[in-house]
Design an enzyme around this catalytic site. Structure first.
Site, PDB file in Angstrom:
ATOM      1  N   SER A   1      -4.012  -2.477  -0.160  1.00 44.49           N
ATOM      2  CA  SER A   1      -2.979  -3.397   0.320  1.00 44.49           C
ATOM      3  C   SER A   1      -3.621  -4.748   0.619  1.00 44.49           C
ATOM      4  CB  SER A   1      -2.348  -2.821   1.589  1.00 44.49           C
ATOM      5  OG  SER A   1      -1.390  -3.700   2.091  1.00 44.49           O
TER       6      SER A   1
ATOM      7  N   GLN B   1      -7.453   1.002   4.519  1.00 43.90           N
ATOM      8  CA  GLN B   1      -8.187   0.514   5.696  1.00 43.90           C
ATOM      9  C   GLN B   1      -9.618   0.079   5.401  1.00 43.90           C
ATOM     10  OE1 GLN B   1      -7.416  -0.295   8.810  1.00 43.90           O
ATOM     11  NE2 GLN B   1      -5.254   0.224   8.606  1.00 43.90           N
TER      12      GLN B   1
ATOM     13  N   GLY C   1       0.844  -1.194   0.000  1.00 45.78           N
ATOM     14  CA  GLY C   1       0.000   0.000   0.000  1.00 45.78           C
ATOM     15  C   GLY C   1       0.878   1.243   0.000  1.00 45.78           C
ATOM     16  N   THR C   2       1.984   1.164   0.708  1.00 44.22           N
ATOM     17  CA  THR C   2       2.919   2.290   0.779  1.00 44.22           C
ATOM     18  C   THR C   2       3.427   2.652  -0.612  1.00 44.22           C
ATOM     19  OG1 THR C   2       3.601   1.667   3.004  1.00 44.22           O
ATOM     20  CG2 THR C   2       5.165   3.001   1.735  1.00 44.22           C
TER      21      THR C   2
ATOM     22  N   CYS D   1       6.982   3.962  15.963  1.00 40.11           N
ATOM     23  CA  CYS D   1       7.993   3.542  16.915  1.00 40.11           C
ATOM     24  C   CYS D   1       9.352   3.913  16.337  1.00 40.11           C
ATOM     25  CB  CYS D   1       7.904   2.034  17.086  1.00 40.11           C
ATOM     26  SG  CYS D   1       9.076   1.392  18.258  1.00 40.11           S
TER      27      CYS D   1
ATOM     28  N   HIS E   1      -2.520  -7.260   2.708  1.00 41.63           N
ATOM     29  CA  HIS E   1      -2.414  -7.901   4.030  1.00 41.63           C
ATOM     30  C   HIS E   1      -3.410  -7.382   5.050  1.00 41.63           C
ATOM     31  CE1 HIS E   1       0.043  -4.929   6.475  1.00 41.63           C
ATOM     32  NE2 HIS E   1       0.298  -4.463   5.271  1.00 41.63           N
TER      33      HIS E   1
ATOM     34  N   ASN F   1      -6.392   5.157   9.947  1.00 38.16           N
ATOM     35  CA  ASN F   1      -5.962   3.855  10.469  1.00 38.16           C
ATOM     36  C   ASN F   1      -5.850   3.830  11.991  1.00 38.16           C
ATOM     37  OD1 ASN F   1      -3.803   5.576   9.295  1.00 38.16           O
ATOM     38  ND2 ASN F   1      -2.474   4.245  10.500  1.00 38.16           N
TER      39      ASN F   1
END
Ligand code: PLP
Length: 396
Positions: free
Chosen positions: A202, A180, A71-72, A334, A204, A152
């Site tokens: 995407s 999403q 998706g990115t 993160c 996944h 998201n």
């Protein structure tokens, strides 16, 4: 202790049927789809079949679907590719929703190096783009507007049709990061009806494999490739295709379509339908003092529950929950081993402290009500232990 997975917005498990569909293409079906011989032709036919499934699901032309590695990559290709293809340099502004995924927001420095001005569209307290804000920003110098179908982190459903309309009224392109919502029956497949020129997906997130995405490029929309060196994917995405992954994407979407057509009511059907497991879970948390980030549940995706426990930082909570067998997330990035405050909550007007407290629990097709009840008990217990150790008010 049984583990409870409540992070379906991050990723979903591959369905056995999807894995079975992929397996031949990881073994005997190893041909390169660009080869002229039989092995190559078979691999090409498998990709074509998946493209047929995806385009039928979305209601678009076969040639309007470009497979990517994620998706990115699809969102990068949409935004940077449209900027590269733009020859009308009087259109030198790009507008991105302030609470977009980083795959959209991080195109900003790339676009700026290309000479574009990038501006962020303001959002309200629940991360919904402000149409009045967007309207004030629009002009004949805007090349492209990018707003996601649903956030998201918070799950907030965006006014996609209105945004597309505003963009089009000023001659700009509209890209929608629809990652999403593809899995949401009765909604995911309608995204193109809202007026997208470009839309990213995407695999996944819909019980398909990781490392596969797709970009919808409306016929006639000018986009330049970001990878060069081969003519694959209508010269928009050079590189030998991930045949097994693409087949898996097609299989996962085919299964969604079969579910939708069968009217299976155990599934998440539409954005405004209640999700009983999510609702039971959220009710218990709110009762215990957790603050829902989106007060009206109809404003969010049915599987999303986003809360804060004031005074308790998300990272501490998530580590505790992981030890108690609950997998959740904050949605925040993160970096160097610790969570940054959520850029989404910051854009919604929360303080940095509050923006470090966001907890996201996302339910999937197999999240049963019993699991939701057990998870809520564990989350409330974790909250009680942490608030008492930090001297804040107890959630009951
Ligand atoms: N856009 C949104 C809204 C997402 O939630 C995600 C995944 O977290 C992506 C894009 C990126 O998709 P991928 O993981 O396939 O790169």
């Amino acid at each position: 202790m049984t583990r409870i997975y409540l992070d379906h917005a991050a990723t979903t498990p591959i369905l056995p049927e999807v894995k079975a569909a992929m397996e031949p293409w990881l073994g005997a079906g190893f041909g390169n789809p660009s080869s002229l011989h039989e092995e190559g032709r078979r691999a090409r036919a498998a990709i074509d079949e998946a493209r047929e499934t995806v385009s039928a699901y979305l209601g678009c032309l076969f040639a309007e679907v470009i497979f990517t590695s994620s998706g990115t990559e699809a969102a990068n290709l949409a935004i940077v590719g449209a900027a590269l293809a733009n020859t009308d340099r009087s259109r030198n502004r790009v507008l991105l929703g302030a609470t977009e995924h980083h795959c959209v927001l991080h195109t900003q420095p790339v676009l700026e190096r290309m000479g574009y001005r990038v501006e962020l569209i303001p959002v309200d307290r629940i991360a919904r783009v402000r149409l009045d804000g967007l309207e004030a920003m629009m002009g004949s110098d805007v090349l492209l507007v990018s707003v996601m179908s649903a956030n998201n982190e918070l799950g907030t459903i965006q006014p996609v049709a209105e945004v597309a309309d505003l963009a089009h009224r000023h001659g700009a392109l509209f890209h929608c990061d629809a990652v999403q919502t593809l899995a949401i029956l009765d909604f995911g497949f309608r995204i193109l009806d809202f007026g997208c020129d470009l839309a990213s997906f995407s695999a996944h997130k819909i019980y398909g494999p990781k490392g596969v995405g797709a970009l919808y490029v409306k016929a006639g929309t000018k986009v330049k490739p970001l990878t060069v060196g081969g003519g694959q994917e209508r010269e928009l995405r050079a590189g030998t295709e991930n045949v097994a992954g693409i087949v898996g994407f097609g299989a996962a979407l085919g299964l969604r379509e079969a579910l939708r057509a069968s009217g299976a009511d155990s599934e998440i059907r539409g954005p405004t339908e209640p999700h009983f497991s999510r609702d039971a879970f959220l009710d218990r948390l709110v009762e215990a003092g957790f603050k829902p980030s989106v007060p009206n549940r109809a404003d969010t995706l049915p599987g999303h529950a986003h809360v804060r426990l004031p005074g308790v930082d998300a990272e501490t909570m998530l580590i505790r929950l992981d030890r108690m067998g609950v997998s959740a997330s904050s949605g925040a990035a993160c970096s160097s081993g610790s969570l940054e405050p959520s850029h989404v909550l910051l854009a919604c007007g929360y303080s940095p402290r509050e923006a470090s407290e966001g907890l996201r629990f996302t339910f999937g097709r197999t999240s049963a009500i019993e699991e939701a009840e057990e998870a809520s008990a564990r989350v409330v217990e974790a909250g009680m232990r942490l608030t008492s150790s930090q001297g804040s008010a107890h959630p009951g």
